[in-house]
Design an enzyme around this catalytic site. Structure first.
Site, PDB file in Angstrom:
ATOM      1  N   HIS A 150       1.435   4.798  -2.476  1.00 19.85           N
ATOM      2  CA  HIS A 150       1.104   5.661  -3.605  1.00 19.85           C
ATOM      3  C   HIS A 150       2.381   6.363  -4.040  1.00 19.85           C
ATOM      4  O   HIS A 150       2.952   7.136  -3.261  1.00 19.85           O
ATOM      5  CB  HIS A 150       0.037   6.687  -3.205  1.00 19.85           C
ATOM      6  CG  HIS A 150      -1.246   6.069  -2.744  1.00 19.85           C
ATOM      7  ND1 HIS A 150      -2.284   5.797  -3.608  1.00 19.85           N
ATOM      8  CD2 HIS A 150      -1.642   5.637  -1.512  1.00 19.85           C
ATOM      9  CE1 HIS A 150      -3.290   5.249  -2.925  1.00 19.85           C
ATOM     10  NE2 HIS A 150      -2.922   5.142  -1.655  1.00 19.85           N
ATOM     11  N   HIS A 162      -9.357   0.562  -1.615  1.00 17.61           N
ATOM     12  CA  HIS A 162      -9.400   1.221  -0.315  1.00 17.61           C
ATOM     13  C   HIS A 162     -10.814   1.094   0.244  1.00 17.61           C
ATOM     14  O   HIS A 162     -11.796   1.386  -0.461  1.00 17.61           O
ATOM     15  CB  HIS A 162      -9.068   2.701  -0.439  1.00 17.61           C
ATOM     16  CG  HIS A 162      -7.636   3.014  -0.717  1.00 17.61           C
ATOM     17  ND1 HIS A 162      -6.888   2.368  -1.678  1.00 17.61           N
ATOM     18  CD2 HIS A 162      -6.795   3.924  -0.148  1.00 17.61           C
ATOM     19  CE1 HIS A 162      -5.660   2.872  -1.686  1.00 17.61           C
ATOM     20  NE2 HIS A 162      -5.583   3.819  -0.771  1.00 17.61           N
ATOM     21  N   HIS A 186       0.869  -1.192   0.000  1.00 17.08           N
ATOM     22  CA  HIS A 186       0.000   0.000   0.000  1.00 17.08           C
ATOM     23  C   HIS A 186       0.896   1.229   0.000  1.00 17.08           C
ATOM     24  O   HIS A 186       1.262   1.762   1.041  1.00 17.08           O
ATOM     25  CB  HIS A 186      -0.905  -0.017   1.235  1.00 17.08           C
ATOM     26  CG  HIS A 186      -1.968   1.047   1.221  1.00 17.08           C
ATOM     27  ND1 HIS A 186      -3.175   0.883   1.856  1.00 17.08           N
ATOM     28  CD2 HIS A 186      -2.016   2.279   0.668  1.00 17.08           C
ATOM     29  CE1 HIS A 186      -3.908   1.966   1.693  1.00 17.08           C
ATOM     30  NE2 HIS A 186      -3.202   2.836   0.971  1.00 17.08           N
ATOM     31  N   GLU A 235     -11.345   2.963   5.796  1.00 14.34           N
ATOM     32  CA  GLU A 235     -10.432   3.943   6.400  1.00 14.34           C
ATOM     33  C   GLU A 235     -11.287   5.088   6.931  1.00 14.34           C
ATOM     34  O   GLU A 235     -11.525   5.206   8.125  1.00 14.34           O
ATOM     35  CB  GLU A 235      -9.424   4.448   5.364  1.00 14.34           C
ATOM     36  CG  GLU A 235      -8.501   5.547   5.899  1.00 14.34           C
ATOM     37  CD  GLU A 235      -7.743   6.293   4.809  1.00 14.34           C
ATOM     38  OE1 GLU A 235      -6.742   6.941   5.152  1.00 14.34           O
ATOM     39  OE2 GLU A 235      -8.167   6.260   3.631  1.00 14.34           O
ATOM     40  N   ASP A 260       1.724   4.022   2.794  1.00 13.15           N
ATOM     41  CA  ASP A 260       0.682   4.829   2.174  1.00 13.15           C
ATOM     42  C   ASP A 260       1.278   6.002   1.384  1.00 13.15           C
ATOM     43  O   ASP A 260       1.599   5.853   0.206  1.00 13.15           O
ATOM     44  CB  ASP A 260      -0.301   5.313   3.235  1.00 13.15           C
ATOM     45  CG  ASP A 260      -1.656   5.731   2.680  1.00 13.15           C
ATOM     46  OD1 ASP A 260      -1.843   5.648   1.454  1.00 13.15           O
ATOM     47  OD2 ASP A 260      -2.520   6.139   3.470  1.00 13.15           O
ATOM     48  N   ASP A 261       1.401   7.153   2.021  1.00 15.90           N
ATOM     49  CA  ASP A 261       1.963   8.360   1.395  1.00 15.90           C
ATOM     50  C   ASP A 261       3.062   8.902   2.313  1.00 15.90           C
ATOM     51  O   ASP A 261       2.885   9.906   3.013  1.00 15.90           O
ATOM     52  CB  ASP A 261       0.871   9.418   1.199  1.00 15.90           C
ATOM     53  CG  ASP A 261      -0.239   8.940   0.277  1.00 15.90           C
ATOM     54  OD1 ASP A 261      -0.039   8.955  -0.945  1.00 15.90           O
ATOM     55  OD2 ASP A 261      -1.291   8.533   0.805  1.00 15.90           O
TER      56      ASP A 261
END
Length: 341
Positions: A23, A201, A21, A204, A282-283
């Site tokens: 990005h 996703h 996961h 969340e 994630d980011d």
């Protein structure tokens, strides 16, 4: 919080793991964003690097997304995407990543006037060089922006069909609430016929029921985030029974105020119920840590090296790698266990 030794921190960084996961646009560090803006003559509304960094404090998912999409405008050339990928893979290599299955957001880049093939080819070149340089296997998951019109997703799939062999899968990201998974059922049906792996996703921002709908209507193989599934015991039992992995992102969930503290994430509850939980970043440029930092954050909640090694094992097993690749990862993990456990 539990303190952990520098030795254990380093062991967790070296732990062989997969990142499921991530990005790629979310790895755009402020320094690289400013460099690319200058290189491509893109004007950003920030006085300087410190001003930009000051904007990396978020109240919620939407305030993060606003900055995230704004900074994506600095990515203009094939080389930009290659450079972005290589910068991420260098950090992933330092954190023991053996395989990275990486999201990218072509709808946004195409809205910025870029050609789909330019974006894809730049990222693939980064993966190719990164594999040669670091030995990291990987692939690209084309994400659908769920708060854009469904017609846009259909059009993207039209464009991507001729490049399906260069894609690993399809995903669904961005603002969750108000955009339930079933909106994209037809897109996912088409993607499945193209042979793409299916992830989304869910759970969340959205409730546990969004996780159930992603399973029922999109027939996904993994759930990204998924932490709110823990509120529904029947759903948890189903996820465990069906071997659906969750790609949990602790530092992201904390920074976006999904939970007040990473210790509040139901990771151990889900593990105890038999769910294959994985940890991811994630980011990471926006949320204060790459994958190793996420493992260390969970260690500080009291999770043992043994428990975190099990999570790493789940990540490798839940990847879309070949059986031959997974055997190599398993051997590397066994070597790590002999040294550290």
């Amino acid at each position: 919080m539990t303190s952990i030794s520098p030795t254990d921190e380093q062991a967790l960084r070296e732990l062989p793991k997969a990142e499921l996961h991530l990005h790629i646009e979310g790895t755009l560090e402020p320094e690289l964003a400013m460099k690319l803006a200058e290189r491509n003559n893109v004007s950003l509304p920030f006085a300087d690097l410190d001003d930009l960094k000051a904007h990396y404090e978020f109240e919620n998912l939407q305030s993060f997304l606003d900055l995230y999409y704004q900074l994506m405008s600095v990515l203009r050339t094939r080389q930009d995407f290659t450079d972005l990928m290589l910068a991420y893979l260098a950090r992933a290599n330092a954190d023991g990543v053996r395989r990275a299955e990486i999201f990218f957001d072509p709808q946004v880049h195409m809205s910025n006037g870029l050609d789909f093939d330019l974006v894809l080819d730049g990222l693939l070149e980064g993966l190719r060089i990164g594999h040669e340089r670091f030995g990291i296997d990987g692939g690209l998951i084309m994400s659908i922006i769920r708060d854009m019109p469904v017609d846009s997703a259909e059009a993207l799939l039209d464009t991507a069909t001729s490049r399906a062999d260069d894609l690993l899968g399809i995903g669904l990201d961005s603002a969750e609430v108000g955009y339930p998974p079933e909106l994209f059922g037809h897109v996912y049906e088409r993607a499945a016929r193209l042979g793409l792996h299916l992830v989304a996703h869910a759970g969340e921002e959205g409730p546990a029921d969004y996780v159930r709908r992603a399973l029922d209507f999109l027939h996904v193989e993994r759930i990204d985030h998924g932490v709110h599934a823990a509120a529904d015991n029947d759903l948890v039992a189903r996820i465990a029974r069906d071997g659906i992995a969750l790609t949990v992102c602790p530092l992201s969930s904390h920074r976006l105020q999904v939970v007040r503290d990473v210790a509040d994430l139901p990771v151990r509850q889900l593990l105890d119920a038999g769910v294959k939980v994985t940890l991811n970043s994630d980011d990471p440029a926006y949320f204060g840590g790459y994958i190793g930092d996420n493992y260390i954050a969970m260690a500080r909640t009291g999770m043992s090296l043994d428990e975190l090694a099990t999570i790493a094992e789940y990540s490798l097993e839940a990847s879309f790698a070949t059986p031959e690749q997974k055997a190599i990862y398993a051997n590397a993990l066994a070597d790590w266990k002999r040294i550290h456990l």
